[in-house]
Design a protein around this motif. Structure first.
Motif, PDB file in Angstrom:
ATOM      1  N   GLU A  26      10.844   5.762 -12.813  1.00 44.12           N
ATOM      2  CA  GLU A  26      11.685   4.632 -12.401  1.00 44.12           C
ATOM      3  C   GLU A  26      10.790   3.437 -12.196  1.00 44.12           C
ATOM      4  O   GLU A  26       9.866   3.478 -11.400  1.00 44.12           O
ATOM      5  CB  GLU A  26      12.399   4.958 -11.083  1.00 44.12           C
ATOM      6  CG  GLU A  26      13.346   6.111 -11.179  1.00 44.12           C
ATOM      7  CD  GLU A  26      14.625   5.741 -11.891  1.00 44.12           C
ATOM      8  OE1 GLU A  26      14.966   4.560 -11.953  1.00 44.12           O
ATOM      9  OE2 GLU A  26      15.280   6.655 -12.380  1.00 44.12           O
ATOM     10  N   VAL A  27      10.994   2.364 -12.931  1.00 43.13           N
ATOM     11  CA  VAL A  27      10.216   1.136 -12.739  1.00 43.13           C
ATOM     12  C   VAL A  27      11.112  -0.062 -12.600  1.00 43.13           C
ATOM     13  O   VAL A  27      12.238  -0.053 -12.901  1.00 43.13           O
ATOM     14  CB  VAL A  27       9.213   0.890 -13.889  1.00 43.13           C
ATOM     15  CG1 VAL A  27       8.118   1.885 -13.823  1.00 43.13           C
ATOM     16  CG2 VAL A  27       9.878   0.892 -15.229  1.00 43.13           C
ATOM     17  N   LEU A  43       0.145   1.021 -12.837  1.00 43.19           N
ATOM     18  CA  LEU A  43       0.469   0.081 -11.758  1.00 43.19           C
ATOM     19  C   LEU A  43       1.633  -0.850 -12.113  1.00 43.19           C
ATOM     20  O   LEU A  43       2.118  -1.571 -11.248  1.00 43.19           O
ATOM     21  CB  LEU A  43      -0.752  -0.773 -11.422  1.00 43.19           C
ATOM     22  CG  LEU A  43      -1.799  -0.106 -10.552  1.00 43.19           C
ATOM     23  CD1 LEU A  43      -3.087  -0.926 -10.544  1.00 43.19           C
ATOM     24  CD2 LEU A  43      -1.274   0.085  -9.147  1.00 43.19           C
ATOM     25  N   THR A  44       2.085  -0.829 -13.355  1.00 44.33           N
ATOM     26  CA  THR A  44       3.205  -1.670 -13.755  1.00 44.33           C
ATOM     27  C   THR A  44       4.386  -1.393 -12.829  1.00 44.33           C
ATOM     28  O   THR A  44       4.775  -0.262 -12.625  1.00 44.33           O
ATOM     29  CB  THR A  44       3.614  -1.373 -15.213  1.00 44.33           C
ATOM     30  OG1 THR A  44       2.500  -1.622 -16.047  1.00 44.33           O
ATOM     31  CG2 THR A  44       4.790  -2.231 -15.636  1.00 44.33           C
ATOM     32  N   GLY A  45       4.926  -2.437 -12.257  1.00 43.25           N
ATOM     33  CA  GLY A  45       6.049  -2.272 -11.345  1.00 43.25           C
ATOM     34  C   GLY A  45       5.649  -2.149  -9.887  1.00 43.25           C
ATOM     35  O   GLY A  45       6.500  -1.934  -9.035  1.00 43.25           O
ATOM     36  N   ASN A  46       4.365  -2.249  -9.585  1.00 44.75           N
ATOM     37  CA  ASN A  46       3.875  -2.274  -8.209  1.00 44.75           C
ATOM     38  C   ASN A  46       3.154  -3.603  -8.015  1.00 44.75           C
ATOM     39  O   ASN A  46       2.042  -3.781  -8.510  1.00 44.75           O
ATOM     40  CB  ASN A  46       2.911  -1.118  -7.931  1.00 44.75           C
ATOM     41  CG  ASN A  46       3.619   0.198  -7.870  1.00 44.75           C
ATOM     42  OD1 ASN A  46       3.800   0.858  -8.887  1.00 44.75           O
ATOM     43  ND2 ASN A  46       4.049   0.585  -6.690  1.00 44.75           N
ATOM     44  N   LEU A  47       3.808  -4.520  -7.327  1.00 45.60           N
ATOM     45  CA  LEU A  47       3.251  -5.850  -7.145  1.00 45.60           C
ATOM     46  C   LEU A  47       2.359  -5.928  -5.914  1.00 45.60           C
ATOM     47  O   LEU A  47       2.695  -5.410  -4.861  1.00 45.60           O
ATOM     48  CB  LEU A  47       4.367  -6.886  -7.027  1.00 45.60           C
ATOM     49  CG  LEU A  47       5.310  -6.973  -8.223  1.00 45.60           C
ATOM     50  CD1 LEU A  47       6.375  -8.029  -7.970  1.00 45.60           C
ATOM     51  CD2 LEU A  47       4.547  -7.276  -9.499  1.00 45.60           C
ATOM     52  N   THR A  71       0.797  -1.229   0.000  1.00 37.89           N
ATOM     53  CA  THR A  71       0.000   0.000   0.000  1.00 37.89           C
ATOM     54  C   THR A  71       0.829   1.278   0.000  1.00 37.89           C
ATOM     55  O   THR A  71       0.552   2.182  -0.803  1.00 37.89           O
ATOM     56  CB  THR A  71      -1.005  -0.009   1.160  1.00 37.89           C
ATOM     57  OG1 THR A  71      -1.826  -1.180   1.050  1.00 37.89           O
ATOM     58  CG2 THR A  71      -1.872   1.230   1.153  1.00 37.89           C
ATOM     59  N   PRO A  72       1.850   1.432   0.844  1.00 38.89           N
ATOM     60  CA  PRO A  72       2.604   2.695   0.805  1.00 38.89           C
ATOM     61  C   PRO A  72       3.207   2.994  -0.571  1.00 38.89           C
ATOM     62  O   PRO A  72       3.093   4.117  -1.068  1.00 38.89           O
ATOM     63  CB  PRO A  72       3.702   2.491   1.857  1.00 38.89           C
ATOM     64  CG  PRO A  72       3.138   1.492   2.802  1.00 38.89           C
ATOM     65  CD  PRO A  72       2.321   0.566   1.938  1.00 38.89           C
ATOM     66  N   GLY A  73       3.803   1.989  -1.203  1.00 44.88           N
ATOM     67  CA  GLY A  73       4.381   2.193  -2.527  1.00 44.88           C
ATOM     68  C   GLY A  73       3.332   2.526  -3.560  1.00 44.88           C
ATOM     69  O   GLY A  73       3.527   3.382  -4.429  1.00 44.88           O
ATOM     70  N   MET A  74       2.178   1.848  -3.479  1.00 41.71           N
ATOM     71  CA  MET A  74       1.101   2.133  -4.428  1.00 41.71           C
ATOM     72  C   MET A  74       0.549   3.538  -4.229  1.00 41.71           C
ATOM     73  O   MET A  74       0.288   4.243  -5.194  1.00 41.71           O
ATOM     74  CB  MET A  74      -0.014   1.105  -4.295  1.00 41.71           C
ATOM     75  CG  MET A  74       0.337  -0.210  -4.912  1.00 41.71           C
ATOM     76  SD  MET A  74      -1.153  -1.024  -5.474  1.00 41.71           S
ATOM     77  CE  MET A  74      -0.466  -2.579  -5.972  1.00 41.71           C
ATOM     78  N   VAL A  75       0.376   3.940  -2.985  1.00 43.36           N
ATOM     79  CA  VAL A  75      -0.128   5.290  -2.711  1.00 43.36           C
ATOM     80  C   VAL A  75       0.833   6.335  -3.264  1.00 43.36           C
ATOM     81  O   VAL A  75       0.417   7.325  -3.865  1.00 43.36           O
ATOM     82  CB  VAL A  75      -0.384   5.497  -1.202  1.00 43.36           C
ATOM     83  CG1 VAL A  75      -0.605   6.968  -0.868  1.00 43.36           C
ATOM     84  CG2 VAL A  75      -1.574   4.663  -0.753  1.00 43.36           C
ATOM     85  N   MET A  76       2.126   6.108  -3.096  1.00 44.09           N
ATOM     86  CA  MET A  76       3.114   7.070  -3.595  1.00 44.09           C
ATOM     87  C   MET A  76       3.107   7.118  -5.124  1.00 44.09           C
ATOM     88  O   MET A  76       3.164   8.190  -5.718  1.00 44.09           O
ATOM     89  CB  MET A  76       4.509   6.727  -3.086  1.00 44.09           C
ATOM     90  CG  MET A  76       4.641   6.788  -1.567  1.00 44.09           C
ATOM     91  SD  MET A  76       4.040   8.310  -0.812  1.00 44.09           S
ATOM     92  CE  MET A  76       5.189   9.495  -1.481  1.00 44.09           C
ATOM     93  N   ALA A  77       3.029   5.968  -5.782  1.00 46.04           N
ATOM     94  CA  ALA A  77       3.020   5.934  -7.250  1.00 46.04           C
ATOM     95  C   ALA A  77       1.696   6.445  -7.804  1.00 46.04           C
ATOM     96  O   ALA A  77       1.668   7.288  -8.708  1.00 46.04           O
ATOM     97  CB  ALA A  77       3.293   4.511  -7.742  1.00 46.04           C
TER      98      ALA A  77
END
Length: 180
Positions: free
Chosen positions: A179-180, A126-130, A97-103
């Motif tokens: 950056e991905v 969302l590519t690059g956010n697993l 969740t934190p990474g997704m919220v930031m992206a």
């Protein structure tokens, strides 16, 4: 760092994610894969979402860095995106969740002056956010909800004609040099 100046020395090979977590105690930024594949370490560097496990701390010198700890509204309120993800059950275990919220925050912010992104555009972003829990369906619904809410906050006369001029600046992450 999250709107406050920070000053420190860094080893030449120190990664930004290490500085954030170990040096500054900002543990909302997660370490997942250490190879830039999973997206749990995404932060904002001068307003752009980047994977902090791929950035040397020294290369971020002089930049504005925002972590998940820096995105909550005053008084601890969730942002529109965070609330929408909560309402749509897009946070399940919460590790990603934190990474997704930031992206995804970058996408939602860029939506206020253009048409809401389509489901394929959101999935491309969302590519690059697993995420192993949600299957992304609830995350996509949360982003759609957040984008609708963000657009609803702007008077219609301000958004007319803006979709054409802003659409080139709001390119999905995979095509924008993110950056991905």
């Amino acid at each position: 760092m999250n709107g406050r100046p920070e000053q420190f020395s860094a080893e030449p090979n120190e990664l930004l994610v290490e500085r954030l977590r170990d040096g500054l105690g900002l543990t909302g930024t997660k370490v997942g894969c250490d190879t830039g594949q999973c997206g749990t370490c995404v932060v904002r560097l001068d307003g752009r979402s980047v994977k902090s496990c791929l950035i040397l701390t020294a290369s971020a010198a002089g930049s504005r860095v925002t972590t998940i700890e820096g995105v909550t509204e005053r008084g601890g309120e969730l942002t529109g995106l965070q609330e929408a993800l909560r309402q749509e059950h897009g946070t399940q275990c919460g590790f990603c969740t934190p990474g997704m919220v930031m992206a995804l925050g970058e996408l939602v912010e860029n939506t206020t002056d253009r048409e809401a992104p389509t489901e394929p555009e959101i999935r491309e972003w969302l590519t690059g956010n697993l995420c192993r829990c949600t299957g992304y369906h609830s995350v996509v619904r949360g982003v759609q909800r957040a984008c609708s809410a963000a657009r609803a906050e702007i008077p219609e006369e301000l958004t007319e004609g803006a979709a054409v001029s802003a659409s080139a600046a709001s390119t999905p992450a995979s095509a924008s040099g993110k950056e991905v």
